[in-house]
Write a protein that holds these residues in place. Structure first.
Motif, PDB file in Angstrom:
ATOM      1  N   ASP A  86      32.143  46.716  37.297  1.00  0.00           N
ATOM      2  CA  ASP A  86      33.555  46.937  37.611  1.00  0.00           C
ATOM      3  C   ASP A  86      34.032  45.807  38.521  1.00  0.00           C
ATOM      4  O   ASP A  86      34.210  45.970  39.718  1.00  0.00           O
ATOM      5  N   PHE A  87      34.262  44.636  37.933  1.00  0.00           N
ATOM      6  CA  PHE A  87      34.569  43.426  38.690  1.00  0.00           C
ATOM      7  C   PHE A  87      35.819  43.563  39.556  1.00  0.00           C
ATOM      8  O   PHE A  87      35.867  43.043  40.655  1.00  0.00           O
ATOM      9  N   ASN A  88      36.851  44.255  39.059  1.00  0.00           N
ATOM     10  CA  ASN A  88      38.088  44.373  39.839  1.00  0.00           C
ATOM     11  C   ASN A  88      38.110  45.616  40.729  1.00  0.00           C
ATOM     12  O   ASN A  88      39.099  45.884  41.408  1.00  0.00           O
ATOM     13  N   LYS A  89      37.020  46.377  40.728  1.00  0.00           N
ATOM     14  CA  LYS A  89      36.815  47.535  41.615  1.00  0.00           C
ATOM     15  C   LYS A  89      37.924  48.585  41.501  1.00  0.00           C
ATOM     16  O   LYS A  89      38.317  49.199  42.489  1.00  0.00           O
ATOM     17  N   ASP A  90      38.391  48.836  40.267  1.00  0.00           N
ATOM     18  CA  ASP A  90      39.435  49.844  40.057  1.00  0.00           C
ATOM     19  C   ASP A  90      38.873  51.202  39.649  1.00  0.00           C
ATOM     20  O   ASP A  90      39.617  52.129  39.383  1.00  0.00           O
ATOM     21  N   GLY A  91      37.542  51.333  39.602  1.00  0.00           N
ATOM     22  CA  GLY A  91      36.921  52.609  39.250  1.00  0.00           C
ATOM     23  C   GLY A  91      36.752  52.813  37.759  1.00  0.00           C
ATOM     24  O   GLY A  91      36.333  53.883  37.326  1.00  0.00           O
ATOM     25  N   HIS A  92      37.071  51.789  36.970  1.00  0.00           N
ATOM     26  CA  HIS A  92      36.921  51.836  35.521  1.00  0.00           C
ATOM     27  C   HIS A  92      36.272  50.541  35.038  1.00  0.00           C
ATOM     28  O   HIS A  92      36.407  49.509  35.685  1.00  0.00           O
ATOM     29  N   ILE A  93      35.603  50.623  33.908  1.00  0.00           N
ATOM     30  CA  ILE A  93      35.043  49.426  33.281  1.00  0.00           C
ATOM     31  C   ILE A  93      35.822  49.205  31.997  1.00  0.00           C
ATOM     32  O   ILE A  93      35.769  50.031  31.085  1.00  0.00           O
ATOM     33  N   ASP A  94      36.585  48.105  31.971  1.00  0.00           N
ATOM     34  CA  ASP A  94      37.327  47.821  30.743  1.00  0.00           C
ATOM     35  C   ASP A  94      36.459  46.968  29.819  1.00  0.00           C
ATOM     36  O   ASP A  94      35.397  46.494  30.214  1.00  0.00           O
ATOM     37  N   ILE A  95      36.926  46.786  28.600  1.00  0.00           N
ATOM     38  CA  ILE A  95      36.122  46.079  27.605  1.00  0.00           C
ATOM     39  C   ILE A  95      35.809  44.659  28.045  1.00  0.00           C
ATOM     40  O   ILE A  95      34.699  44.169  27.816  1.00  0.00           O
ATOM     41  N   ASN A  96      36.744  43.993  28.710  1.00  0.00           N
ATOM     42  CA  ASN A  96      36.493  42.619  29.160  1.00  0.00           C
ATOM     43  C   ASN A  96      35.415  42.565  30.238  1.00  0.00           C
ATOM     44  O   ASN A  96      34.565  41.673  30.224  1.00  0.00           O
ATOM     45  N   GLU A  97      35.432  43.512  31.166  1.00  0.00           N
ATOM     46  CA  GLU A  97      34.391  43.565  32.202  1.00  0.00           C
ATOM     47  C   GLU A  97      33.035  43.848  31.562  1.00  0.00           C
ATOM     48  O   GLU A  97      32.030  43.236  31.935  1.00  0.00           O
ATOM     49  N   PHE A  98      33.024  44.763  30.611  1.00  0.00           N
ATOM     50  CA  PHE A  98      31.784  45.138  29.934  1.00  0.00           C
ATOM     51  C   PHE A  98      31.185  43.939  29.200  1.00  0.00           C
ATOM     52  O   PHE A  98      29.999  43.633  29.345  1.00  0.00           O
ATOM     53  N   LEU A  99      32.002  43.254  28.426  1.00  0.00           N
ATOM     54  CA  LEU A  99      31.512  42.100  27.665  1.00  0.00           C
ATOM     55  C   LEU A  99      31.128  40.947  28.586  1.00  0.00           C
ATOM     56  O   LEU A  99      30.149  40.234  28.310  1.00  0.00           O
TER      57      LEU A  99
END
Length: 99
Positions: free
Chosen positions: A51-64
């Motif tokens: 969770d690079f932006n530390k928003d509490g979610h993992i988006d597809i871009n962070e995952f990849l």
């Protein structure tokens, strides 16, 4: 790993992201089927590090991006060293059952 990326997109298809707890639950299921011994604390540490932006979610871009970084690291080092580093990851102070 590349062959599984299509399935990874399916995880994010509905909302565009997964929560840290959804990530934890998915990893627990995956690790039980693959006989991987990993603690809840280690899974939560992994989720928080993705969770690079530390928003509490993992988006597809962070995952990849996380997979890209691991692949890059493993290509620079020996694959066995990469696997050992996941076994010795630092544990965080998270509650059992949630990240």
């Amino acid at each position: 790993m590349h062959g599984s990326k299509g399935s990874c997109y399916d995880l994010f298809c509905f909302q565009g992201f997964i929560s840290l707890d959804e990530f934890r639950q998915t990893w627990k299921l995956f690790s039980s089927h693959m006989n991987i011994d990993i603690t809840d604390d280690n899974i939560c540490d992994l989720a928080r590090s993705i969770d690079f932006n530390k928003d509490g979610h993992i988006d597809i871009n962070e995952f990849l991006e996380a997979f890209r970084l691991v692949e890059q690291s493993c290509s620079e080092d020996h694959a066995s060293a990469c696997l050992q580093s996941t076994d010795t990851a630092e544990s965080g102070q998270s509650s059992l059952g949630a990240c």
